[in-house]
Design a protein around this motif. Structure first.
Motif, PDB file in Angstrom:
ATOM      1  N   ARG A 195     -28.231  10.167  -0.297  1.00 22.86           N
ATOM      2  CA  ARG A 195     -26.892   9.736   0.122  1.00 22.86           C
ATOM      3  C   ARG A 195     -26.563   8.327  -0.370  1.00 22.86           C
ATOM      4  NH1 ARG A 195     -26.165  11.051   6.386  1.00 22.86           N
ATOM      5  NH2 ARG A 195     -28.228  10.095   6.468  1.00 22.86           N
ATOM      6  N   VAL A 196     -27.548   7.428  -0.397  1.00 21.27           N
ATOM      7  CA  VAL A 196     -27.251   6.078  -0.880  1.00 21.27           C
ATOM      8  C   VAL A 196     -26.984   6.106  -2.385  1.00 21.27           C
ATOM      9  CG1 VAL A 196     -29.625   5.294  -1.403  1.00 21.27           C
ATOM     10  CG2 VAL A 196     -27.917   3.654  -0.621  1.00 21.27           C
ATOM     11  N   SER A 197     -27.617   7.031  -3.109  1.00 21.26           N
ATOM     12  CA  SER A 197     -27.320   7.193  -4.533  1.00 21.26           C
ATOM     13  C   SER A 197     -25.877   7.656  -4.718  1.00 21.26           C
ATOM     14  CB  SER A 197     -28.283   8.204  -5.161  1.00 21.26           C
ATOM     15  OG  SER A 197     -27.927   8.482  -6.496  1.00 21.26           O
ATOM     16  N   GLY A 198     -25.446   8.627  -3.906  1.00 23.15           N
ATOM     17  CA  GLY A 198     -24.062   9.083  -3.974  1.00 23.15           C
ATOM     18  C   GLY A 198     -23.079   7.983  -3.633  1.00 23.15           C
ATOM     19  N   LEU A 199     -23.453   7.118  -2.676  1.00 20.72           N
ATOM     20  CA  LEU A 199     -22.589   6.005  -2.298  1.00 20.72           C
ATOM     21  C   LEU A 199     -22.429   5.027  -3.453  1.00 20.72           C
ATOM     22  CD1 LEU A 199     -20.993   4.424  -0.172  1.00 20.72           C
ATOM     23  CD2 LEU A 199     -23.170   3.444   0.616  1.00 20.72           C
ATOM     24  N   TYR A 200     -23.505   4.749  -4.163  1.00 20.50           N
ATOM     25  CA  TYR A 200     -23.413   3.824  -5.295  1.00 20.50           C
ATOM     26  C   TYR A 200     -22.589   4.430  -6.427  1.00 20.50           C
ATOM     27  CZ  TYR A 200     -24.692   0.598  -9.008  1.00 20.50           C
ATOM     28  OH  TYR A 200     -24.631  -0.323 -10.042  1.00 20.50           O
ATOM     29  N   ILE A 233     -32.712  12.500  -8.773  1.00 21.85           N
ATOM     30  CA  ILE A 233     -31.739  11.440  -8.510  1.00 21.85           C
ATOM     31  C   ILE A 233     -31.250  10.850  -9.828  1.00 21.85           C
ATOM     32  CG2 ILE A 233     -31.429   9.129  -7.517  1.00 21.85           C
ATOM     33  CD1 ILE A 233     -31.629  11.157  -5.342  1.00 21.85           C
ATOM     34  N   VAL A 234     -32.173  10.610 -10.750  1.00 23.69           N
ATOM     35  CA  VAL A 234     -31.825  10.017 -12.042  1.00 23.69           C
ATOM     36  C   VAL A 234     -31.010  10.996 -12.882  1.00 23.69           C
ATOM     37  CG1 VAL A 234     -32.746   9.012 -14.173  1.00 23.69           C
ATOM     38  CG2 VAL A 234     -33.882   8.558 -11.983  1.00 23.69           C
ATOM     39  N   ARG A 235     -31.462  12.242 -12.973  1.00 24.00           N
ATOM     40  CA  ARG A 235     -30.787  13.225 -13.819  1.00 24.00           C
ATOM     41  C   ARG A 235     -29.380  13.552 -13.329  1.00 24.00           C
ATOM     42  NH1 ARG A 235     -33.296  18.569 -16.053  1.00 24.00           N
ATOM     43  NH2 ARG A 235     -31.280  18.403 -17.111  1.00 24.00           N
ATOM     44  N   ALA A 236     -29.156  13.432 -12.030  1.00 22.13           N
ATOM     45  CA  ALA A 236     -27.836  13.735 -11.489  1.00 22.13           C
ATOM     46  C   ALA A 236     -26.778  12.736 -11.928  1.00 22.13           C
ATOM     47  CB  ALA A 236     -27.899  13.783  -9.960  1.00 22.13           C
ATOM     48  N   THR A 237     -27.186  11.611 -12.519  1.00 20.96           N
ATOM     49  CA  THR A 237     -26.248  10.578 -12.959  1.00 20.96           C
ATOM     50  C   THR A 237     -26.064  10.582 -14.477  1.00 20.96           C
ATOM     51  OG1 THR A 237     -27.955   8.852 -13.226  1.00 20.96           O
ATOM     52  CG2 THR A 237     -27.016   9.130 -11.034  1.00 20.96           C
ATOM     53  N   GLU A 238     -26.443  11.651 -15.155  1.00 15.27           N
ATOM     54  CA  GLU A 238     -26.497  11.660 -16.618  1.00 15.27           C
ATOM     55  C   GLU A 238     -25.180  11.307 -17.294  1.00 15.27           C
ATOM     56  OE1 GLU A 238     -28.111  15.477 -17.591  1.00 15.27           O
ATOM     57  OE2 GLU A 238     -30.174  14.735 -17.634  1.00 15.27           O
ATOM     58  N   ASN A 239     -24.056  11.632 -16.697  1.00 13.84           N
ATOM     59  CA  ASN A 239     -22.758  11.362 -17.323  1.00 13.84           C
ATOM     60  C   ASN A 239     -22.177  10.011 -16.912  1.00 13.84           C
ATOM     61  OD1 ASN A 239     -22.662  14.036 -18.461  1.00 13.84           O
ATOM     62  ND2 ASN A 239     -22.180  14.780 -16.413  1.00 13.84           N
ATOM     63  N   MET A 240     -22.961   9.206 -16.217  1.00 13.95           N
ATOM     64  CA  MET A 240     -22.420   8.028 -15.566  1.00 13.95           C
ATOM     65  C   MET A 240     -23.063   6.736 -16.077  1.00 13.95           C
ATOM     66  SD  MET A 240     -22.583   9.724 -11.756  1.00 13.95           S
ATOM     67  CE  MET A 240     -21.559   8.468 -10.992  1.00 13.95           C
ATOM     68  N   GLU A 265     -28.086   2.250 -16.212  1.00 13.94           N
ATOM     69  CA  GLU A 265     -28.662   1.196 -15.380  1.00 13.94           C
ATOM     70  C   GLU A 265     -30.064   1.569 -14.925  1.00 13.94           C
ATOM     71  OE1 GLU A 265     -26.273  -0.704 -12.268  1.00 13.94           O
ATOM     72  OE2 GLU A 265     -24.613   0.563 -12.936  1.00 13.94           O
ATOM     73  N   LEU A 266     -30.239   2.810 -14.493  1.00 17.94           N
ATOM     74  CA  LEU A 266     -31.540   3.268 -14.024  1.00 17.94           C
ATOM     75  C   LEU A 266     -32.563   3.284 -15.162  1.00 17.94           C
ATOM     76  CD1 LEU A 266     -30.329   6.232 -11.781  1.00 17.94           C
ATOM     77  CD2 LEU A 266     -31.286   4.071 -10.972  1.00 17.94           C
ATOM     78  N   SER A 321     -16.645   7.831 -10.092  1.00 21.22           N
ATOM     79  CA  SER A 321     -16.545   9.064  -9.299  1.00 21.22           C
ATOM     80  C   SER A 321     -16.071  10.231 -10.159  1.00 21.22           C
ATOM     81  CB  SER A 321     -15.589   8.855  -8.124  1.00 21.22           C
ATOM     82  OG  SER A 321     -16.080   7.876  -7.232  1.00 21.22           O
ATOM     83  N   LEU A 322     -15.108   9.986 -11.044  1.00 19.72           N
ATOM     84  CA  LEU A 322     -14.648  11.029 -11.959  1.00 19.72           C
ATOM     85  C   LEU A 322     -15.764  11.443 -12.910  1.00 19.72           C
ATOM     86  CD1 LEU A 322     -11.114   9.607 -12.793  1.00 19.72           C
ATOM     87  CD2 LEU A 322     -11.590  11.656 -11.451  1.00 19.72           C
ATOM     88  N   ARG A 323     -16.514  10.480 -13.386  1.00 23.51           N
ATOM     89  CA  ARG A 323     -17.639  10.794 -14.272  1.00 23.51           C
ATOM     90  C   ARG A 323     -18.681  11.663 -13.567  1.00 23.51           C
ATOM     91  NH1 ARG A 323     -18.923   7.982 -18.936  1.00 23.51           N
ATOM     92  NH2 ARG A 323     -17.344   6.519 -19.660  1.00 23.51           N
ATOM     93  N   CYS A 324     -18.791  11.477 -12.263  1.00 21.46           N
ATOM     94  CA  CYS A 324     -19.763  12.256 -11.496  1.00 21.46           C
ATOM     95  C   CYS A 324     -19.477  13.751 -11.592  1.00 21.46           C
ATOM     96  CB  CYS A 324     -19.735  11.789 -10.036  1.00 21.46           C
ATOM     97  SG  CYS A 324     -21.013  12.525  -9.005  1.00 21.46           S
ATOM     98  N   TYR A 325     -18.201  14.104 -11.773  1.00 22.80           N
ATOM     99  CA  TYR A 325     -17.821  15.517 -11.855  1.00 22.80           C
ATOM    100  C   TYR A 325     -17.461  15.953 -13.276  1.00 22.80           C
ATOM    101  CZ  TYR A 325     -17.973  15.799  -6.821  1.00 22.80           C
ATOM    102  OH  TYR A 325     -18.419  15.796  -5.513  1.00 22.80           O
ATOM    103  N   ALA A 326     -17.694  15.079 -14.243  1.00 21.62           N
ATOM    104  CA  ALA A 326     -17.343  15.411 -15.626  1.00 21.62           C
ATOM    105  C   ALA A 326     -18.160  16.573 -16.171  1.00 21.62           C
ATOM    106  CB  ALA A 326     -17.526  14.179 -16.519  1.00 21.62           C
ATOM    107  N   TYR A 327     -19.301  16.880 -15.548  1.00 23.51           N
ATOM    108  CA  TYR A 327     -20.106  18.017 -15.997  1.00 23.51           C
ATOM    109  C   TYR A 327     -19.292  19.312 -15.981  1.00 23.51           C
ATOM    110  CZ  TYR A 327     -20.437  19.743 -11.206  1.00 23.51           C
ATOM    111  OH  TYR A 327     -20.124  20.235  -9.973  1.00 23.51           O
TER     112      TYR A 327
END
Length: 281
Positions: free
Chosen positions: A145-150, A242-249, A254-255, A158-164
């Motif tokens: 949840r803290v990853s989603g918050l960041y 956690i890391v892979r879920a941010t691939e488009n972001m 940063e990670l 936030s838009l990039r989060c759903y760009a997949y």
């Protein structure tokens, strides 16, 4: 609580969503040949493209070279998994075996690999050890949840989060754009409420602090390239999700560039390899 995220008008949101259309030309990632000793059981994995738990499960199948087919789940409706009564990930085999959730899916994968003679019992026990399960639960309690918050720190992110969704073959072009704009806008809008609920005022500091604690505690000596030792276990893949879920972001870069976390991420990327996925629908 965090200061409110400024949400622009619908026109600006739509424009930001359209700007993400470059993702449609994203090249297909390389694929490795599935493990020739692992039988093709017609596995369908129902996943969300920005979900750490879905990404963890995908990475485990890739790591073991298990052939699988990706089924994208619409995050607005979840209609693809209504039949299962469960939240993604969900696994369905050709013989109609159904596994709900990552724990059940991984246990099934380890069992069938053992039955196929691909995996010995000691390796399976190590991968799914008590320590690995404790780390996995820690990820669910302290990181997801803290990853989603960041990730919700700005409308753009936030838009990039759903760009997949823009290259999900099952969705129409209109539905792809609807997912990006509606879900991304909703994610940014709900940021303050989640921050208050978690009691987190600086999500970056908390997220990176917890990730650094994982590296310091789990990768604790010579021969420990992973939390599992010389080879990764389920705990490693839980954090890797956690890391892979941010691939488009921007969060992903940063990670990966982080001095403490980056080397471990590089080792995980190398050992997980490219995908053993057969197709997507």
């Amino acid at each position: 609580c965090l200061s409110s995220v400024r949400i622009p008008g619908l026109g600006a949101v739509a424009a930001a969503g359209l700007s993400a259309l470059w993702q449609l030309s994203r090249p297909t990632p390389g694929r490795k040949k599935p493990n020739s000793a692992a039988k093709d059981r017609g596995l369908e994995l129902f996943v969300l493209g920005n979900c750490p738990v879905s990404m963890r499960t995908r990475s485990v199948l890739d790591y073991f070279g298990v052939p699988w087919t990706r089924v994208d789940v619409n995050p607005r409706t979840f209609e693809e998994t209504e039949w299962s009564g469960a939240h993604p990930p969900v696994l369905r085999a050709a013989d109609q075996t159904v596994c709900r959730g990552p724990r059940e899916i991984v246990a099934y994968v380890l069992t069938v690999l053992s039955d196929d003679g691909v995996l010995d019992s000691a390796t399976a026990a190590h991968f799914f050890s008590d320590a690995a399960q404790r780390r996995t639960q820690w990820v669910m309690d302290e990181l997801v949840r803290v990853s989603g918050l960041y990730q919700a720190r700005s409308l753009s992110e936030s838009l990039r989060c759903y760009a997949y969704a823009l290259w999900a073959p099952a969705f129409s072009l209109c539905e792809r754009m609807r997912i990006v704009v509606v879900m991304g806008w909703r994610m940014a809008r709900n940021r303050d409420a989640l921050a208050c609920k978690l009691g987190v005022s600086d999500p970056r500091r908390v997220l990176f602090g917890r990730l650094h604690a994982f590296i310091d505690e789990a990768i604790d000596g010579p021969g420990h390239a992973f939390a599992g030792g010389r080879t990764p276990d389920m705990g490693d893949f839980a954090v890797y999700g956690i890391v892979r879920a941010t691939e488009n972001m921007h969060t992903h870069s940063e990670l990966c560039r982080d001095a403490q976390l980056g080397p471990w991420v590089e080792r995980m990327e190398k050992i997980a390899g490219t995908s053993s996925m057969l197709s997507a629908r």
